[in-house]
Design a protein around this motif. Structure first.
Motif, mmCIF file in Angstrom:
data_model
loop_
_atom_site.group_PDB
_atom_site.id
_atom_site.type_symbol
_atom_site.label_atom_id
_atom_site.label_comp_id
_atom_site.label_asym_id
_atom_site.label_seq_id
_atom_site.Cartn_x
_atom_site.Cartn_y
_atom_site.Cartn_z
ATOM 1 N N ARG A 137 -8.249 7.744 4.722
ATOM 2 C CA ARG A 137 -6.905 7.167 4.601
ATOM 3 C C ARG A 137 -6.930 5.683 4.259
ATOM 4 N NH1 ARG A 137 -4.296 10.236 9.884
ATOM 5 N NH2 ARG A 137 -4.712 12.371 9.112
ATOM 6 N N LEU A 138 -8.060 5.034 4.494
ATOM 7 C CA LEU A 138 -8.199 3.632 4.100
ATOM 8 C C LEU A 138 -7.900 3.450 2.619
ATOM 9 C CD1 LEU A 138 -9.293 0.706 4.644
ATOM 10 C CD2 LEU A 138 -11.565 1.603 4.098
ATOM 11 N N TYR A 139 -8.226 4.468 1.818
ATOM 12 C CA TYR A 139 -8.048 4.384 0.369
ATOM 13 C C TYR A 139 -6.641 4.765 -0.084
ATOM 14 C CZ TYR A 139 -13.141 4.059 0.415
ATOM 15 O OH TYR A 139 -14.438 3.681 0.659
ATOM 16 N N CYS A 140 -5.745 4.981 0.863
ATOM 17 C CA CYS A 140 -4.336 5.210 0.542
ATOM 18 C C CYS A 140 -3.519 3.927 0.682
ATOM 19 C CB CYS A 140 -3.733 6.270 1.471
ATOM 20 S SG CYS A 140 -4.439 7.917 1.345
ATOM 21 N N ARG A 141 -4.077 2.939 1.340
ATOM 22 C CA ARG A 141 -3.329 1.745 1.710
ATOM 23 C C ARG A 141 -3.329 0.699 0.593
ATOM 24 N NH1 ARG A 141 -6.496 1.375 7.468
ATOM 25 N NH2 ARG A 141 -5.635 3.273 8.408
ATOM 26 N N PRO A 142 -2.349 -0.189 0.611
ATOM 27 C CA PRO A 142 -2.350 -1.287 -0.372
ATOM 28 C C PRO A 142 -3.529 -2.205 -0.119
ATOM 29 C CG PRO A 142 -0.654 -1.618 1.298
ATOM 30 C CD PRO A 142 -1.179 -0.237 1.500
ATOM 31 N N SER A 143 -3.981 -2.885 -1.179
ATOM 32 C CA SER A 143 -5.113 -3.808 -1.071
ATOM 33 C C SER A 143 -4.795 -5.062 -1.882
ATOM 34 C CB SER A 143 -6.398 -3.127 -1.562
ATOM 35 O OG SER A 143 -6.248 -2.654 -2.887
#
Length: 283
Positions: A107-113
């Motif tokens: 889910r880390l890769y679903c978040r804005p960066s």
């Protein structure tokens, strides 16, 4: 396919630097279809110790410091890797809906960066043109990948790392980094887990195949988590699914997580950077 990859960064300073602390992500990582046979880092001025660690994403990070006066810094990586073909059956698809289960660690890769914010209404509308209830997830992603390749212009003079993804979408131009960031923003706007992949392309294409853009340079593409299948790579710059001609270096949420060389220095305000990349087939 076996490759030798040489990647050299040369910093020339406007005036001598007395101290620098640097982190390099220049040594490739093992993946499901890639094995690192050898990898070494050479640093000038010569230093006694380089500490290697893994970051949050499993990338290899080399840390070093130089505490002597120097006007130039050279950091070179030479690696040999073996890359095996990947086979993705686009027909073995998962029907897309906005309730697809995403594992907790993914889910880390679903978040804005930093370079891939979410909440842009234009990007959300752009995404909705590809992802519709009942349509296959791989089919939708591949359609997005293909459209960026066909309808966006590769323009090395258009952007830099700070160029917003919204501007890339409206102007329909950029380089591999921009196209990867745009594809990530599009997918994440719908809650699809995806990551930024940095690496290289084979320098010389096989006979009869066209030369790919970004040869002899670092390259960037996207990897998408597909439930029931796992991570699948897409290269929007070239409109294809990466296979044995793509060498993976590192991955993260966006370019900010995979910068090849960064750090802090004292005693200088200006510098010039030159990058040299060569990818040679050993087969």
């Amino acid at each position: 396919m076996r490759y030798r990859v040489r990647h050299r960064n040369r910093y020339q300073y406007g005036q001598p630097v007395s101290l620098c602390h640097s982190h390099a992500r220049l040594l490739p990582r093992d993946t499901l279809n890639q094995q690192v046979l050898s990898a070494r880092l050479t640093i000038l001025p010569v230093i006694e110790e380089v500490h290697e660690r893994q970051d949050l994403f499993g990338n290899r990070v080399s840390q070093f410091s130089i505490d002597e006066l120097h006007a130039e810094l050279n950091v070179s990586a030479e690696s040999e890797v073996e890359v095996r073909p990947t086979r993705v059956d686009l027909e073995n698809d998962t029907v897309w809906d906005d309730g697809l289960e995403i594992p907790l660690k993914t889910r880390l890769y679903c978040r804005p960066s930093l370079y891939v914010p979410t909440g842009n209404a234009d990007i959300r509308r752009f995404a909705c043109g590809f992802f519709k209830a009942g349509r296959g997830l791989l089919e939708s992603i591949n359609a997005l990948n293909t459209l960026i390749f066909h309808e966006f212009v590769y323009d090395q003079n258009f952007s830099d790392v700070e160029t917003p993804v919204g501007l890339v979408l409206s102007e329909k131009r950029g380089v591999c980094q921009d196209f990867a960031h745009l594809m990530l923003a599009t997918l994440r706007s719908l809650g699809i887990a995806c990551r930024y992949v940095s690496g290289y392309l084979e320098t010389d294409p096989p006979p009869g195949q066209p030369k790919l853009m970004d040869a002899d340079a670092s390259h960037a593409w996207v990897s998408v988590f597909v439930p029931g299948t796992g991570w699948v790579d897409f290269d929007p710059t070239n409109g294809l699914l990466p296979s044995e001609r793509h060498v993976t270096l590192a991955w993260g949420r966006d370019y900010g997580d995979v910068v090849p060389l960064k750090g802090l220095m004292t005693g200088v305000s200006q510098h010039a950077l030159e990058v040299f990349v060569d990818v040679t087939s050993l087969d």
